[in-house]
Design an enzyme around this catalytic site. Structure first.
Site, PDB file in Angstrom:
ATOM      1  N   SER A 165      44.415  43.340  46.952  1.00  0.00           N
ATOM      2  CA  SER A 165      44.011  44.091  45.787  1.00  0.00           C
ATOM      3  C   SER A 165      42.491  44.761  46.078  1.00  0.00           C
ATOM      4  CB  SER A 165      43.499  42.682  44.916  1.00  0.00           C
ATOM      5  OG  SER A 165      43.247  43.243  43.798  1.00  0.00           O
ATOM      6  N   ASP A 261      53.779  42.826  39.258  1.00  0.00           N
ATOM      7  CA  ASP A 261      52.384  43.109  39.315  1.00  0.00           C
ATOM      8  C   ASP A 261      51.988  44.338  38.565  1.00  0.00           C
ATOM      9  OD1 ASP A 261      49.743  43.718  39.891  1.00  0.00           O
ATOM     10  OD2 ASP A 261      49.852  43.766  42.066  1.00  0.00           O
ATOM     11  N   HIS A 293      50.901  39.720  40.897  1.00  0.00           N
ATOM     12  CA  HIS A 293      49.908  40.138  41.760  1.00  0.00           C
ATOM     13  C   HIS A 293      49.300  38.994  42.701  1.00  0.00           C
ATOM     14  CE1 HIS A 293      46.591  42.734  42.821  1.00  0.00           C
ATOM     15  NE2 HIS A 293      45.685  42.031  42.439  1.00  0.00           N
TER      16      HIS A 293
END
Length: 321
Positions: A165, A261, A293
């Protein structure tokens, strides 16, 4: 809300990550737990915390796999945690457990970097902290740095960056900086970007086009980086016009995307743009079907997480001498 205390009112609500009150108090709603370094009984991976920036009192957590002899040189991973630039640390149980498993499975030495977080320390501070950590790691290339594990066991010709991320965003930018600022004796072979936090003004692929959703994402970015030029700032959109993808300072890139995601299309866009950029390396992308995610952090024993771990281990070790 405490009506007798107006300062307790919430000025910015980014639930479920954090809230910021009108008096400036930052209330993090998740990612606040920490665990000490230890010899992990499950993997036999040892860990310890070391200060890399005395000026800012910043530390990194080092990981060393079992049965490592004094002269054994292992691939070196520098890892950057996720959390939207707002939450989590290198010392959270989530990342501690993940790094123990990764270090054990891949037989590598790892440095998990803690950096200052927004909003108290807005971007680009996290990038500068991360580069300071990279330079600290590289200070061991002559085998006389401050940390014995790195002096003895790190192979500085086989260095990798990775993150998930926001941490994947940082890993990309550290490789870009490597392309600009050569560090003698410190060879970054590749980067692993897990569900990278990239965005842009214009939707790509199957990205949400709903104005409200995109405005919320923009607000999130602007709060992390108040000095930004916007959503096509290269910090968040490395594929924007005038970006420097061709200058990526590594030979190979592995991108992971998760089908469910909302950042998945952006990972594919990065993959395609990197291939077209004139960069001379090799890039590969893997999409995990049916997953959300950073699913691998919250469900590390699922089949897709296991496949991801094996793929990453192969990436680190396939060029072993």
């Amino acid at each position: 809300m405490d009506s007798a205390n107006p300062s307790s009112e919430v000025a910015h609500d980014f639930s479920p990550l954090l809230k910021v009150h009108k008096d400036g108090k930052v209330e993090r709603l998740m990612g606040t737990d920490i665990v000490p370094p230890s010899l992990d009984p499950k993997t036999n991976v040892d860990s310890k915390d070391v200060v890399y920036s005395p000026e800012h009192n910043l530390s990194a957590r080092l990981y060393l796999p079992k049965n490592t002899n004094q002269n054994q040189k292992l691939p070196l991973l520098v890892y950057f945690h996720g959390g939207g630039f707002f939450i989590e640390t290198a010392f959270s149980p989530t990342y501690h457990n993940y790094l123990n498993d990764l270090v054990s499975e891949a037989n590598i030495i790892a440095v998990s970097v803690d950096y200052r977080r927004a909003p108290e320390h807005p971007l680009p501070i996290a990038y500068e902290d991360s580069w300071d950590a990279v330079k600290w790691v590289a200070s061991h290339v002559d085998r006389n740095g401050p940390e014995d594990w790195l002096n003895r066991n790190a192979d500085f010709q086989r260095v990798f960056y990775s993150g998930d991320s926001a941490g994947a965003n940082i890993a990309h930018h550290m490789a870009i900086r490597n392309g600009r600022e050569f560090i003698d004796g410190f060879n970054v072979v590749g980067i692993v970007l897990i569900h990278p936090y990239f965005w842009g003004v214009e939707p790509v692929g199957s990205e949400p086009t709903d104005v409200k959703i995109r405005a919320g994402t923009e607000k999130f970015w602007l709060f992390a980086c108040p000095s930004t030029s916007g959503l096509d700032d290269p910090w968040v959109n490395p594929c924007a016009d005038g970006s420097s993808l061709a200058n990526l300072g590594c030979a190979k890139v592995l991108v992971f995307a998760a089908e469910k995601d909302f950042l998945c299309p952006r990972g594919w866009f990065y993959y395609e743009k990197l291939k077209e950029s004139g960069w001379g390396g090799h890039v590969e992308i893997v999409e995990s079907k049916g997953e959300q995610h950073v699913f691998h952090l919250f469900n590390p024993t699922c089949e897709n997480a296991g496949s991801m771990l094996k793929k990453i281990c192969s990436f680190f070790n396939q060029d072993k001498p």
